[in-house]
Write a protein that holds these residues in place. Structure first.
Motif, PDB file in Angstrom:
ATOM      1  N   GLU A  63      -3.108   6.016   5.025  1.00 50.04           N
ATOM      2  CA  GLU A  63      -2.977   5.248   3.795  1.00 50.04           C
ATOM      3  C   GLU A  63      -3.632   6.007   2.651  1.00 50.04           C
ATOM      4  N   MET A  64      -3.007   5.934   1.483  1.00 51.84           N
ATOM      5  CA  MET A  64      -3.500   6.662   0.321  1.00 51.84           C
ATOM      6  C   MET A  64      -4.113   5.704  -0.696  1.00 51.84           C
ATOM      7  N   ASP A  65      -5.097   6.186  -1.428  1.00 56.26           N
ATOM      8  CA  ASP A  65      -5.796   5.376  -2.412  1.00 56.26           C
ATOM      9  C   ASP A  65      -5.076   5.459  -3.752  1.00 56.26           C
ATOM     10  N   GLU A  66      -3.883   4.877  -3.808  1.00 55.16           N
ATOM     11  CA  GLU A  66      -3.123   4.823  -5.047  1.00 55.16           C
ATOM     12  C   GLU A  66      -2.163   3.652  -4.968  1.00 55.16           C
ATOM     13  N   SER A  67      -1.546   3.328  -6.091  1.00 52.97           N
ATOM     14  CA  SER A  67      -0.582   2.233  -6.132  1.00 52.97           C
ATOM     15  C   SER A  67       0.756   2.750  -6.645  1.00 52.97           C
ATOM     16  N   HIS A  83       0.854  -1.186   0.000  1.00 52.68           N
ATOM     17  CA  HIS A  83       0.000   0.000   0.000  1.00 52.68           C
ATOM     18  C   HIS A  83       0.891   1.237   0.000  1.00 52.68           C
TER      19      HIS A  83
END
Length: 220
Positions: free
Chosen positions: A57-61, A48
């Motif tokens: 936590e960030m919503d990216e990869s 993550h």
């Protein structure tokens, strides 16, 4: 003759990748000692992504190899290209990336597995009796690399030490400025930011680890 050392990184940033201070201290000490260094990382997605400012936590990869290239100034290779015959020693800095990307220790604890490409590379050094340095949390990989009975340290954190013991390692408590050596396996470990309260404290043990790994290249 200059020693040739491979360094495996696990991303960029303490919470989701390689610990930057530990990585830079390692690379600096190797350069100060005149070693030739090549950085590697697995070409995989991070577990993550963490915002290092907020801790959320960030919503990216992100890709571990691409992120590790930030620390290596672009001079990095896929760990699949790491051939033991080309190097004298291997060092793995810490950071949660070692427990999240190089392995799944952060999720599975004592039941963890090591990322296959990283495990193959590290086991090749162990099988060739070439020195390995594990820093901070990265000694959680030791039992998977060397098998039961391997001696290492993560400092004095009881829960992590208990997990290492459950995995088959022999944990030895260690101060931040010191190293633990498993002479039979040519493994050197140090707690670094498992205990360090400053970058200079982290450097005190890492410098000793690098120096000892290089000494072991020549028979110790």
């Amino acid at each position: 003759m200059k020693e040739k050392v491979a360094v495996i990184l696990s991303g960029c940033g303490v919470y989701d990748g390689a610990e930057i201070h530990e990585s830079v201290i390692t690379l600096l000490r190797l350069d100060q000692r005149g070693a030739q260094v090549q950085c590697f990382a697995p070409n995989i997605e991070q577990l993550h992504v963490v915002d290092h400012y907020s801790g959320d936590e960030m919503d990216e990869s992100r890709n571990v190899l691409v992120e590790s290239a930030r620390i290596a100034r672009g001079k990095i290779k896929d760990v699949r290209e790491l051939h033991v015959d080309d190097f004298d020693a291997l060092i793995l800095p810490g950071g949660f990336g070692a427990a999240k990307n190089l392995s799944d220790f952060a999720l599975s604890g004592a039941n963890c597995t090591v990322q296959p490409d990283v495990l193959a590379a590290a086991k090749a050094f162990a099988d060739a009796a070439k020195p390995i340095g594990l820093i901070c949390i990265s000694p959680v990989l030791a039992a998977r690399i060397f098998g039961n009975g391997v001696e290492c340290t993560i400092g004095n954190d009881h829960d992590t030490a208990a997990a290492l013991t459950q995995m088959g390692a022999v944990h030895r408590e260690c101060e931040v400025s010191e190293i633990i050596e498993d002479s039979a396996r040519k493994l050197v470990s140090t707690p670094a930011y498992m205990l360090a309260q400053s970058i200079s404290q982290a450097a005190s043990g890492i410098n000793k680890l690098v120096d000892r790994v290089l000494e072991l290249v020549h028979g110790g």
